[in-house]
Design a protein around this motif. Structure first.
Motif, PDB file in Angstrom:
ATOM      1  N   TYR A 273       0.850  -1.189   0.000  1.00 25.04           N
ATOM      2  CA  TYR A 273       0.000   0.000   0.000  1.00 25.04           C
ATOM      3  C   TYR A 273       0.883   1.235   0.000  1.00 25.04           C
ATOM      4  O   TYR A 273       1.832   1.329   0.798  1.00 25.04           O
ATOM      5  CB  TYR A 273      -0.892  -0.012   1.240  1.00 25.04           C
ATOM      6  CG  TYR A 273      -1.728   1.233   1.412  1.00 25.04           C
ATOM      7  CD1 TYR A 273      -1.441   2.135   2.438  1.00 25.04           C
ATOM      8  CD2 TYR A 273      -2.784   1.505   0.566  1.00 25.04           C
ATOM      9  CE1 TYR A 273      -2.191   3.281   2.605  1.00 25.04           C
ATOM     10  CE2 TYR A 273      -3.545   2.652   0.731  1.00 25.04           C
ATOM     11  CZ  TYR A 273      -3.242   3.535   1.749  1.00 25.04           C
ATOM     12  OH  TYR A 273      -3.996   4.666   1.902  1.00 25.04           O
TER      13      TYR A 273
ATOM     14  N   TYR B 157       0.586  11.972   0.642  1.00 27.87           N
ATOM     15  CA  TYR B 157      -0.013  13.007   1.470  1.00 27.87           C
ATOM     16  C   TYR B 157       0.501  14.368   1.026  1.00 27.87           C
ATOM     17  O   TYR B 157       1.666  14.510   0.657  1.00 27.87           O
ATOM     18  CB  TYR B 157       0.332  12.787   2.948  1.00 27.87           C
ATOM     19  CG  TYR B 157      -0.470  11.682   3.599  1.00 27.87           C
ATOM     20  CD1 TYR B 157      -0.136  10.345   3.397  1.00 27.87           C
ATOM     21  CD2 TYR B 157      -1.559  11.978   4.412  1.00 27.87           C
ATOM     22  CE1 TYR B 157      -0.868   9.326   3.976  1.00 27.87           C
ATOM     23  CE2 TYR B 157      -2.299  10.960   5.004  1.00 27.87           C
ATOM     24  CZ  TYR B 157      -1.952   9.650   4.776  1.00 27.87           C
ATOM     25  OH  TYR B 157      -2.681   8.639   5.352  1.00 27.87           O
TER      26      TYR B 157
ATOM     27  N   LEU C 165      -4.321  13.023   2.946  1.00 23.76           N
ATOM     28  CA  LEU C 165      -4.220  12.015   1.901  1.00 23.76           C
ATOM     29  C   LEU C 165      -4.806  12.564   0.601  1.00 23.76           C
ATOM     30  O   LEU C 165      -5.921  13.084   0.592  1.00 23.76           O
ATOM     31  CB  LEU C 165      -4.979  10.760   2.314  1.00 23.76           C
ATOM     32  CG  LEU C 165      -5.028   9.614   1.302  1.00 23.76           C
ATOM     33  CD1 LEU C 165      -3.651   8.976   1.159  1.00 23.76           C
ATOM     34  CD2 LEU C 165      -6.057   8.571   1.738  1.00 23.76           C
TER      35      LEU C 165
ATOM     36  N   ASP D 121      -3.895   7.192  -3.257  1.00 22.98           N
ATOM     37  CA  ASP D 121      -3.155   6.019  -2.812  1.00 22.98           C
ATOM     38  C   ASP D 121      -3.287   4.922  -3.854  1.00 22.98           C
ATOM     39  O   ASP D 121      -4.155   4.970  -4.733  1.00 22.98           O
ATOM     40  CB  ASP D 121      -3.626   5.548  -1.436  1.00 22.98           C
ATOM     41  CG  ASP D 121      -5.127   5.255  -1.366  1.00 22.98           C
ATOM     42  OD1 ASP D 121      -5.647   5.109  -0.241  1.00 22.98           O
ATOM     43  OD2 ASP D 121      -5.789   5.180  -2.425  1.00 22.98           O
TER      44      ASP D 121
ATOM     45  N   ARG E 214      -2.701   0.485  -4.327  1.00 22.55           N
ATOM     46  CA  ARG E 214      -2.381  -0.813  -3.749  1.00 22.55           C
ATOM     47  C   ARG E 214      -1.597  -1.628  -4.759  1.00 22.55           C
ATOM     48  O   ARG E 214      -1.624  -1.361  -5.957  1.00 22.55           O
ATOM     49  CB  ARG E 214      -3.655  -1.537  -3.314  1.00 22.55           C
ATOM     50  CG  ARG E 214      -4.400  -0.753  -2.250  1.00 22.55           C
ATOM     51  CD  ARG E 214      -5.506  -1.504  -1.559  1.00 22.55           C
ATOM     52  NE  ARG E 214      -6.147  -0.629  -0.574  1.00 22.55           N
ATOM     53  CZ  ARG E 214      -5.700  -0.457   0.668  1.00 22.55           C
ATOM     54  NH1 ARG E 214      -4.644  -1.115   1.084  1.00 22.55           N
ATOM     55  NH2 ARG E 214      -6.327   0.353   1.501  1.00 22.55           N
TER      56      ARG E 214
ATOM     57  N   PHE F 193       4.418  13.995   0.599  1.00 22.92           N
ATOM     58  CA  PHE F 193       5.064  12.847   1.221  1.00 22.92           C
ATOM     59  C   PHE F 193       4.526  11.559   0.599  1.00 22.92           C
ATOM     60  O   PHE F 193       3.313  11.387   0.506  1.00 22.92           O
ATOM     61  CB  PHE F 193       4.782  12.800   2.723  1.00 22.92           C
ATOM     62  CG  PHE F 193       5.363  13.922   3.506  1.00 22.92           C
ATOM     63  CD1 PHE F 193       4.586  15.010   3.869  1.00 22.92           C
ATOM     64  CD2 PHE F 193       6.688  13.896   3.908  1.00 22.92           C
ATOM     65  CE1 PHE F 193       5.122  16.059   4.607  1.00 22.92           C
ATOM     66  CE2 PHE F 193       7.231  14.935   4.649  1.00 22.92           C
ATOM     67  CZ  PHE F 193       6.441  16.021   4.996  1.00 22.92           C
TER      68      PHE F 193
ATOM     69  N   LEU G 214       3.633   0.753   3.137  1.00 26.07           N
ATOM     70  CA  LEU G 214       3.103  -0.042   4.247  1.00 26.07           C
ATOM     71  C   LEU G 214       3.376  -1.515   3.991  1.00 26.07           C
ATOM     72  O   LEU G 214       3.068  -2.039   2.923  1.00 26.07           O
ATOM     73  CB  LEU G 214       1.601   0.170   4.370  1.00 26.07           C
ATOM     74  CG  LEU G 214       0.925  -0.603   5.501  1.00 26.07           C
ATOM     75  CD1 LEU G 214       1.262   0.033   6.841  1.00 26.07           C
ATOM     76  CD2 LEU G 214      -0.583  -0.634   5.311  1.00 26.07           C
TER      77      LEU G 214
ATOM     78  N   LEU H 171       2.686   3.150   8.680  1.00 21.61           N
ATOM     79  CA  LEU H 171       3.245   3.713   7.457  1.00 21.61           C
ATOM     80  C   LEU H 171       4.666   4.226   7.689  1.00 21.61           C
ATOM     81  O   LEU H 171       4.969   4.797   8.734  1.00 21.61           O
ATOM     82  CB  LEU H 171       2.390   4.879   6.972  1.00 21.61           C
ATOM     83  CG  LEU H 171       1.054   4.550   6.318  1.00 21.61           C
ATOM     84  CD1 LEU H 171       0.273   5.836   6.091  1.00 21.61           C
ATOM     85  CD2 LEU H 171       1.269   3.819   5.015  1.00 21.61           C
TER      86      LEU H 171
ATOM     87  N   PHE I  18       7.223   6.890   5.991  1.00 18.21           N
ATOM     88  CA  PHE I  18       7.164   8.034   5.088  1.00 18.21           C
ATOM     89  C   PHE I  18       8.519   8.343   4.466  1.00 18.21           C
ATOM     90  O   PHE I  18       9.575   8.116   5.065  1.00 18.21           O
ATOM     91  CB  PHE I  18       6.682   9.278   5.842  1.00 18.21           C
ATOM     92  CG  PHE I  18       5.215   9.258   6.168  1.00 18.21           C
ATOM     93  CD1 PHE I  18       4.753   8.676   7.333  1.00 18.21           C
ATOM     94  CD2 PHE I  18       4.296   9.835   5.307  1.00 18.21           C
ATOM     95  CE1 PHE I  18       3.399   8.653   7.635  1.00 18.21           C
ATOM     96  CE2 PHE I  18       2.940   9.831   5.594  1.00 18.21           C
ATOM     97  CZ  PHE I  18       2.492   9.235   6.762  1.00 18.21           C
TER      98      PHE I  18
ATOM     99  N   TYR J 105       4.009  11.409  15.358  1.00 21.10           N
ATOM    100  CA  TYR J 105       5.114  11.617  14.439  1.00 21.10           C
ATOM    101  C   TYR J 105       5.826  12.915  14.797  1.00 21.10           C
ATOM    102  O   TYR J 105       5.221  13.873  15.248  1.00 21.10           O
ATOM    103  CB  TYR J 105       4.617  11.720  12.998  1.00 21.10           C
ATOM    104  CG  TYR J 105       4.161  10.416  12.397  1.00 21.10           C
ATOM    105  CD1 TYR J 105       2.833  10.022  12.482  1.00 21.10           C
ATOM    106  CD2 TYR J 105       5.054   9.590  11.724  1.00 21.10           C
ATOM    107  CE1 TYR J 105       2.410   8.822  11.912  1.00 21.10           C
ATOM    108  CE2 TYR J 105       4.642   8.397  11.151  1.00 21.10           C
ATOM    109  CZ  TYR J 105       3.319   8.021  11.254  1.00 21.10           C
ATOM    110  OH  TYR J 105       2.905   6.836  10.693  1.00 21.10           O
TER     111      TYR J 105
ATOM    112  N   LEU K 118       8.385  12.571   8.073  1.00 22.75           N
ATOM    113  CA  LEU K 118       7.598  12.247   9.260  1.00 22.75           C
ATOM    114  C   LEU K 118       8.188  10.987   9.885  1.00 22.75           C
ATOM    115  O   LEU K 118       8.151   9.915   9.289  1.00 22.75           O
ATOM    116  CB  LEU K 118       6.134  12.012   8.875  1.00 22.75           C
ATOM    117  CG  LEU K 118       5.445  13.174   8.147  1.00 22.75           C
ATOM    118  CD1 LEU K 118       4.052  12.775   7.700  1.00 22.75           C
ATOM    119  CD2 LEU K 118       5.371  14.392   9.053  1.00 22.75           C
TER     120      LEU K 118
ATOM    121  N   ASN L  44      -4.877   1.781   7.029  1.00 18.63           N
ATOM    122  CA  ASN L  44      -3.810   2.429   6.288  1.00 18.63           C
ATOM    123  C   ASN L  44      -4.001   3.932   6.188  1.00 18.63           C
ATOM    124  O   ASN L  44      -3.054   4.647   5.905  1.00 18.63           O
ATOM    125  CB  ASN L  44      -3.755   1.859   4.872  1.00 18.63           C
ATOM    126  CG  ASN L  44      -3.633   0.354   4.878  1.00 18.63           C
ATOM    127  OD1 ASN L  44      -3.134  -0.221   5.825  1.00 18.63           O
ATOM    128  ND2 ASN L  44      -4.111  -0.263   3.825  1.00 18.63           N
TER     129      ASN L  44
ATOM    130  N   LEU M  80      -4.461   7.543   7.421  1.00 13.79           N
ATOM    131  CA  LEU M  80      -4.234   8.353   8.609  1.00 13.79           C
ATOM    132  C   LEU M  80      -4.972   9.681   8.512  1.00 13.79           C
ATOM    133  O   LEU M  80      -4.949  10.335   7.474  1.00 13.79           O
ATOM    134  CB  LEU M  80      -2.738   8.633   8.781  1.00 13.79           C
ATOM    135  CG  LEU M  80      -1.810   7.432   8.957  1.00 13.79           C
ATOM    136  CD1 LEU M  80      -0.381   7.915   9.175  1.00 13.79           C
ATOM    137  CD2 LEU M  80      -2.265   6.567  10.114  1.00 13.79           C
TER     138      LEU M  80
END
Lengths: 111, 113
Positions: free
Chosen positions: A32, A36, A46, A49, A51, A89, A93, A99, A101, B35, B43, B100, B102
């Motif tokens: 994943y 961000y 977010l 994303d 997968r 960012f 995962l 997560l 980063f 974080y 982060l 997943n 946040l």
């Protein structure tokens, strides 16, 4: 554990041009990959994303591509606008761990 | 208004003092995270908790402590043992259904004088 590398650290583009930010990851089990956006003085949010079972995902002017073989993924922003200026960012995962980063990319869109 | 509330927004502390940053969420999320954000460092995870009364160290836990006595609350204490505490601290949470994704608080900026 997972390690995510992000580049470039800063990026300046002219308004209307495209911007590309790239990330690599180390753990082949990672599945994943979110992106961000953090505007100046605000919280990260977010924006898109992907997968590991897909290679590309689009949402209007932004898209993310994933190359599992090479273990890298990229954020593409087309027709950039001044409001796209922010720190972006990437993250990865693996399993049930939080997560991880990248170090961020500061994007400046010049009008 | 649902979300995560961090307080204080700005905090100044003298060297040698402990300070506690508050993080409260009303999203009914199970997991919460702290974080640290420094320029050019991204982060970095300090601590996280996936369930009440349980928490795990992240990558940079030294000099920090946390508690998770209530689902809604995950305070972070920056102790005098933290060598370089001046930073921007972000709290986040996620639900068990979308672990997943946040949701971040607005952050707390700590400056050590």
């Amino acid at each position: 554990g997972e390690n995510v590398e992000q580049h470039p650290s800063t990026l300046s583009v002219q308004e209307g041009d495209s911007a590309v930010i790239k990330c690599t990851y180390s753990d082949s089990a990672s599945n994943y990959f979110p992106w961000y956006k953090q505007e100046l003085g605000k919280r990260p949010q977010l924006i898109i994303d992907i997968r590991s079972n897909v290679g590309e995902k689009k949402d209007q002017r932004i898209a993310v591509t994933l190359n599992k073989t090479a273990k890298h993924f990229s954020l593409h922003i087309t027709e950039t606008q001044p409001e796209d200026s922010a720190v972006y960012f990437c993250a990865g995962l693996s399993g049930n761990t939080p997560l991880v980063f990248g170090k961020g990319t500061r994007l400046s869109v010049i009008a | 208004d649902g979300g995560i509330t961090q307080s204080p927004k700005y905090l100044f502390r003298k060297e040698g003092q402990n300070v506690t940053l508050s993080c409260e969420q009303n999203l009914n999320h199970d997991a919460m995270y702290w974080y640290r954000q420094d320029p050019g460092q991204g982060l970095r995870l300090i601590y996280y908790s996936q369930i009440v009364n349980d928490f795990q160290k992240g990558d940079i836990a030294e000099g920090y402590s946390v508690s998770r006595e209530k689902k809604e609350s995950f305070p972070l204490t920056v102790t005098s043992a933290q060598k370089n505490p001046t930073a921007f601290y972000l709290c986040a949470s996620s639900s068990s259904g979308r672990a997943n994704v946040l949701t971040f608080g607005a952050g707390s900026r700590l400056t050590v004088l």
